[in-house]
Enzyme design. Structure first.
Site, PDB file in Angstrom:
ATOM      1  N   ASP A   1      21.248 -55.913  43.201  1.00 38.86           N
ATOM      2  CA  ASP A   1      21.069 -55.733  44.639  1.00 38.86           C
ATOM      3  C   ASP A   1      20.137 -56.857  45.083  1.00 38.86           C
ATOM      4  O   ASP A   1      18.986 -56.941  44.630  1.00 38.86           O
ATOM      5  CB  ASP A   1      20.445 -54.364  44.906  1.00 38.86           C
ATOM      6  CG  ASP A   1      20.265 -54.078  46.389  1.00 38.86           C
ATOM      7  OD1 ASP A   1      20.364 -55.024  47.200  1.00 38.86           O
ATOM      8  OD2 ASP A   1      19.999 -52.912  46.737  1.00 38.86           O
TER       9      ASP A   1
ATOM     10  N   LEU B   1      26.669 -65.994  49.169  1.00 41.00           N
ATOM     11  CA  LEU B   1      27.688 -65.304  49.966  1.00 41.00           C
ATOM     12  C   LEU B   1      27.338 -63.851  50.238  1.00 41.00           C
ATOM     13  O   LEU B   1      27.802 -63.288  51.228  1.00 41.00           O
ATOM     14  CB  LEU B   1      29.034 -65.329  49.230  1.00 41.00           C
ATOM     15  CG  LEU B   1      29.649 -66.671  48.850  1.00 41.00           C
ATOM     16  CD1 LEU B   1      30.938 -66.432  48.066  1.00 41.00           C
ATOM     17  CD2 LEU B   1      29.914 -67.522  50.081  1.00 41.00           C
TER      18      LEU B   1
ATOM     19  N   ALA C   1      26.535 -60.460  51.440  1.00 42.17           N
ATOM     20  CA  ALA C   1      26.183 -60.050  52.791  1.00 42.17           C
ATOM     21  C   ALA C   1      26.980 -58.810  53.168  1.00 42.17           C
ATOM     22  O   ALA C   1      27.956 -58.463  52.500  1.00 42.17           O
ATOM     23  CB  ALA C   1      26.496 -61.177  53.790  1.00 42.17           C
TER      24      ALA C   1
ATOM     25  N   TYR D   1      26.311 -57.911  63.453  1.00 42.19           N
ATOM     26  CA  TYR D   1      26.648 -58.860  62.397  1.00 42.19           C
ATOM     27  C   TYR D   1      26.287 -60.285  62.823  1.00 42.19           C
ATOM     28  O   TYR D   1      25.587 -61.002  62.105  1.00 42.19           O
ATOM     29  CB  TYR D   1      28.127 -58.761  62.049  1.00 42.19           C
ATOM     30  CG  TYR D   1      28.598 -59.819  61.073  1.00 42.19           C
ATOM     31  CD1 TYR D   1      28.128 -59.838  59.766  1.00 42.19           C
ATOM     32  CD2 TYR D   1      29.506 -60.806  61.463  1.00 42.19           C
ATOM     33  CE1 TYR D   1      28.544 -60.801  58.872  1.00 42.19           C
ATOM     34  CE2 TYR D   1      29.927 -61.775  60.580  1.00 42.19           C
ATOM     35  CZ  TYR D   1      29.440 -61.776  59.285  1.00 42.19           C
ATOM     36  OH  TYR D   1      29.850 -62.742  58.400  1.00 42.19           O
TER      37      TYR D   1
ATOM     38  N   LYS E   1      23.227 -62.784  61.349  1.00 44.98           N
ATOM     39  CA  LYS E   1      23.478 -64.114  60.780  1.00 44.98           C
ATOM     40  C   LYS E   1      22.669 -65.188  61.515  1.00 44.98           C
ATOM     41  O   LYS E   1      22.174 -66.131  60.889  1.00 44.98           O
ATOM     42  CB  LYS E   1      24.971 -64.431  60.841  1.00 44.98           C
ATOM     43  CG  LYS E   1      25.807 -63.691  59.805  1.00 44.98           C
ATOM     44  CD  LYS E   1      25.425 -64.103  58.392  1.00 44.98           C
ATOM     45  CE  LYS E   1      26.411 -63.593  57.357  1.00 44.98           C
ATOM     46  NZ  LYS E   1      26.090 -64.043  55.982  1.00 44.98           N
TER      47      LYS E   1
ATOM     48  N   ARG F   1      43.354 -67.324  68.052  1.00 45.15           N
ATOM     49  CA  ARG F   1      42.227 -67.368  67.128  1.00 45.15           C
ATOM     50  C   ARG F   1      42.564 -68.270  65.940  1.00 45.15           C
ATOM     51  O   ARG F   1      43.731 -68.486  65.614  1.00 45.15           O
ATOM     52  CB  ARG F   1      41.901 -65.960  66.596  1.00 45.15           C
ATOM     53  CG  ARG F   1      41.499 -64.943  67.655  1.00 45.15           C
ATOM     54  CD  ARG F   1      40.129 -65.234  68.213  1.00 45.15           C
ATOM     55  NE  ARG F   1      39.694 -64.207  69.144  1.00 45.15           N
ATOM     56  CZ  ARG F   1      39.862 -64.267  70.462  1.00 45.15           C
ATOM     57  NH1 ARG F   1      40.483 -65.308  71.001  1.00 45.15           N
ATOM     58  NH2 ARG F   1      39.415 -63.300  71.253  1.00 45.15           N
TER      59      ARG F   1
END
Length: 300
Positions: free
Chosen positions: A50, A72, A74, A139, A143, A201
């Protein structure tokens, strides 16, 4: 890249969607690849950890002594319910990684840290790194806060921060849009519930992202933030049409109001100029149709 053979790469979150692809890529290049996983480990090179446990993490990195580090790990699903956990993992987990690195008796050659295009929020058009981020969810906020906390380390460590735009590929979980669509065709479903499909997108192939990360990792560039994007936005309707052709039947799309975001913008894509000026443009190596076919033939 031959000069880098037998060097060690350490990846946090190695068993995630991106981590699996990165590990496979670098192993094929001849690197020794290790990483952390939050769940049970099935490989001697995957270490259960962890990242909120700084002492344990520090010991792992100290034992491995990696030449390169890719962070990475997350909470990456925007709709994750535990809001406090998003901030704890995405901010303080990252700081734990950097603090552990600073305790090493040497400096790794490069550290690549994954942020997200979610930091931009709902800004219309082609988004570039010089724009002011305006995140609209926890989120994206986590970040952006992470990026701000990492910047003071720029003077002490060789760090690159990447902001990937939407990408997909084999192994992505079915709650993400493209795997969700494809899985309906694989199961021969007659109907699918989606949100607004009249938007554009980026949906890049994970292979493009992996190659971009690799090129940035081995570049001489440091203390920079890069969009990882192609600048190619695609209409979700056209994805449905491509899948109709691939699966040889037409699926019925039902618009579910619960999936429609309020004030959703029409076109959202990245400006790849900074990225391409650093590592070159290989964005056309695999098309959307090829990506869909590859996933359709390999989805579980």
């Amino acid at each position: 890249m031959a000069g880098h053979f037998k060097e060690t790469i350490f990846i946090t979150g190695i068993t995630g969607f991106t981590g699996k692809h990165l590990e496979d890529y670098f192993v094929k290049q001849g690197f020794c690849v290790y990483g952390t996983t939050f769940s049970e480990s099935y490989s001697k090179n995957h270490i259960v950890c962890d990242i909120l446990e700084e002492k344990t993490l520090s010991g792992i990195i100290s034992n491995i002594k990696p030449d390169f580090i890719i962070h990475l790990a997350a909470i990456s699903f925007v709709a994750a319910a535990d809001q406090k956990h998003i901030y704890n993992v995405n901010i303080f987990g990252t700081l734990n990684v950097l603090n552990a690195i600073e305790r090493l008796e040497y400096k790794p050659k490069k550290i690549l840290i994954a942020s997200s295009a979610a930091v931009y929020g709902n800004i219309e058009g082609a988004l570039s790194e010089d724009m002011c981020p305006k995140p609209v969810n926890h989120y994206g906020n986590s970040k952006l806060a992470m990026e701000n906390m990492v910047r003071p380390y720029f003077n002490r460590l060789n760090i690159i921060i990447v902001r990937p735009f939407n990408y997909t590929g084999i192994g992505q979980e079915n709650h993400f849009l493209i795997p969700k669509i494809i899985s309906h065709y694989v199961k021969n479903k007659k109907e699918i519930e989606l949100g607004n499909i009249d938007v554009y997108r980026e949906f890049n192939n994970v292979k493009f992202v992996i190659k971009s990360y690799s090129e940035l990792l081995f570049s001489s560039t440091k203390s920079e933030i890069f969009n990882v994007c192609t600048g190619h936005a695609i209409n979700i309707k056209s994805i449905i049409n491509s899948m109709d052709n691939l699966a040889n039947y037409n699926i019925k799309v039902k618009i579910n109001p619960k999936f429609v975001r309020e004030n959703e913008i029409k076109i959202l894509k990245g400006n790849p100029q900074k990225l391409f000026s650093c590592i070159g443009d290989f964005s056309t190596e695999i098309s959307m149709e090829e990506t869909l076919e590859e996933m359709y033939n390999n989805i579980s």
